[in-house]
Enzyme design. Structure first.
Site, PDB file in Angstrom:
ATOM      1  N   CYS A  78      37.080  31.212  34.988  1.00  0.00           N
ATOM      2  CA  CYS A  78      38.197  31.960  35.597  1.00  0.00           C
ATOM      3  C   CYS A  78      38.432  31.527  37.044  1.00  0.00           C
ATOM      4  O   CYS A  78      39.574  31.393  37.480  1.00  0.00           O
ATOM      5  CB  CYS A  78      37.918  33.463  35.604  1.00  0.00           C
ATOM      6  SG  CYS A  78      37.117  34.102  34.143  1.00  0.00           S
ATOM      7  N   ASP A  79      37.373  31.338  37.798  1.00  0.00           N
ATOM      8  CA  ASP A  79      37.503  31.206  39.257  1.00  0.00           C
ATOM      9  C   ASP A  79      37.167  29.825  39.808  1.00  0.00           C
ATOM     10  O   ASP A  79      37.411  29.564  40.987  1.00  0.00           O
ATOM     11  CB  ASP A  79      36.587  32.237  39.945  1.00  0.00           C
ATOM     12  CG  ASP A  79      36.967  33.660  39.562  1.00  0.00           C
ATOM     13  OD1 ASP A  79      38.157  33.897  39.308  1.00  0.00           O
ATOM     14  OD2 ASP A  79      36.067  34.514  39.510  1.00  0.00           O
ATOM     15  N   CYS A 128      32.338  34.289  36.663  1.00  0.00           N
ATOM     16  CA  CYS A 128      33.102  33.555  35.660  1.00  0.00           C
ATOM     17  C   CYS A 128      33.612  32.235  36.234  1.00  0.00           C
ATOM     18  O   CYS A 128      34.648  32.201  36.908  1.00  0.00           O
ATOM     19  CB  CYS A 128      34.273  34.403  35.164  1.00  0.00           C
ATOM     20  SG  CYS A 128      35.269  33.537  33.932  1.00  0.00           S
TER      21      CYS A 128
END
Ligand code: NAP
Length: 306
Positions: free
Chosen positions: A138-139, A135
Site C-alpha cells: 500500500c505505502d 503494508c
C-alpha cells in the site's frame, strides 16, 4: 437484500471467499460480510509465489478479484459492514449485528482472519501514515528511491521487504536476534540481494522525527548501545493476531484468541465454524485458508442437511 440466510460468512478473505463459493454451489443462500473489500490479506500482498497452480506467481489483488467474482457468479452476496457482535449462537437462527444492520443465519462461518501486530513503542501511532506502515504494497511507493527499514524476521518481513527492494534504494532489516525466523527460501533470496542491509540483534525503542518519520531509535541488545538510524519509512512485521474480539467468551479459543475448530472446522457450538487465520492450529498459509474455507462450507452443508 434479505437479512436471513442459510449461511453467513464473517470475513471475505481467502478462507471466506472459498467458503462462499462452496456454500452457494451447495445451493445454500449465502451472505459474506466484509468491512474493507473482498480479499483480506491478498489485498496487501504483491506477488504470491507459493499458491499452487501459478508457476510464475500471481498478484494478490488479481487472485482476490478472481476469487470474489467466482463466488459471486454462483450467487454469494456481499455486505460491506463492520461486525459488531454475534448473539443467539445456540438458536436455529443465529444473529449477527453489524454497522449496517442485523443478519440471521442457520449457520455461521467465521473467517475473520488476523491483523499485523504493532510494536507498541513511542512514536508508532504518531508517525502512522507519516512513515510508519504495516503494508509495503500500500505505502511502499511513497518512498520510491529512498532508504527504508523493515522490523521483524519472519515470512512477512521477508516477503514485504523483498517487494520494497524493487522500489527503494535500500531496505534495512531490524531484527531482535541473529537468526531469521523466515522460511529458508525467503532467507536465501534476501541474503543474495545487495539492496538489503542488516541490523542484527537490534530492537526499535522509538520512532522519531518532526512532521514525518526521520529515524528509528534502535538498541543493540548485545551492547546496549542506543542510537538513531535514519530512515524515510519503517514497515513493521512483528507477528499477527486473530480478529476474534467479537467472539470472546462465546467460543472456545486458545490463549492468543484463535478459535478452536475440529478437522471439519466445527467449533464448540453446533453450526458455527471457523476457518483460515482465525483458527487455532492454522498454518497461516493461503492454500491452507482456502482448504479451511471449503471444509467449513462442506461441513455446514452436511449439518444443515441432516
Ligand atoms: P511471525 O512468523 O510470528 O514472525 C514475527 C517476527 O517478528 C519474528 O521474527 C519475531 O522475532 C519478530 N518479533 C515479534 N515480536 C517482536 C517485538 N516485540 N519486537 C521485535 N521483533 C518482534 O509473523 P509473520 O512473519 O507475520 O508470519 C505470520 C504467519 O504467516 C507465519 O506462520 C508465516 O509463516 C505466515 N506467512 C507466510 C508467508 C509465506 O508463505 N510467504 C508470508 C507471510 C506470512 P523472533 O523470530 O525473535 O520471534
Amino acid at each position: 437484500m434479505s437479512n436471513d440466510y442459510d449461511v453467513v460468512i464473517l470475513g471475505a478473505g481467502a478462507a471466506g471467499l472459498s467458503a462462499g463459493l462452496y456454500s452457494t454451489r451447495a445451493m445454500l443462500s449465502t451472505l459474506m460480510i466484509e468491512s474493507i473489500g473482498p480479499g483480506g490479506q491478498l489485498l496487501i500482498t504483491d506477488d504470491i509465489e507459493n499458491y499452487p497452480g501459478f508457476r510464475e506467481g500471481v498478484k494478490g489483488q488479481t487472485l482476490a478479484d478472481e476469487m470474489y467474482n467466482q463466488a459471486e457468479r454462483f450467487g454469494a452476496k456481499m455486505e460491506y459492514a463492520e461486525i459488531e457482535g454475534v448473539e443467539n449462537l445456540y438458536d436455529d437462527r443465529k444473529l449477527v449485528r453489524t454497522s449496517e444492520g442485523d443478519f440471521t443465519a442457520r449457520a455461521l462461518i467465521i473467517a475473520t482472519g488476523g491483523s499485523h501486530n504493532k510494536l507498541g513503542v513511542p512514536g508508532e501511532d504518531e508517525f502512522g501514515g507519516r512513515g510508519v506502515s504495516y503494508c509495503a504494497v500500500c505505502d511502499g511507493n511513497f518512498f520510491r528511491g529512498q532508504d527504508v527499514v523493515v522490523v521483524g524476521g519472519g515470512d512477512s518481513a521477508m516477503d514485504e521487504s523483498f517487494y520494497l527492494t524493487g522500489i527503494c534504494n535500500s531496505v534495512t532489516i531490524i531484527h531482535r536476534r541473529d537468526d531469521l525466523r523466515a522460511t529458508k527460501v525467503l532467507q536465501d533470496r534476501a541474503f543474495s540481494n545487495p539492496k538489503y542491509k542488516w541490523l542484527w540483534s537490534h530492537v526499535v525503542e522509538e520512532f522519531v522525527g518532526n512532521d514525518v518519520l526521520e529515524a528509528a531509535r534502535v538498541k543493540n541488545v548485545k551492547t546496549d548501545e542506543v542510537y538513531d538510524y535514519p530512515t524515510a519509512a519503517a514497515f513493521v512485521y512483528v507477528g499477527f493476531h486473530p480478529n476474534t474480539e467479537a467472539f470472546q467468551e462465546k467460543l472456545e479459543m486458545d490463549e492468543l484468541g484463535h478459535i478452536h475448530g475440529d478437522l471439519h472446522m466445527r467449533t464448540n457450538i453446533p453450526k458455527v465454524y471457523v476457518c483460515g487465520d482465525a483458527r487455532a492450529e492454522s498454518t497461516r498459509q493461503l492454500g491452507a485458508a482456502v482448504g479451511d474455507g471449503i471444509t467449513a462450507a462442506l461441513a455446514a452443508f452436511h449439518d444443515l442437511s441432516a
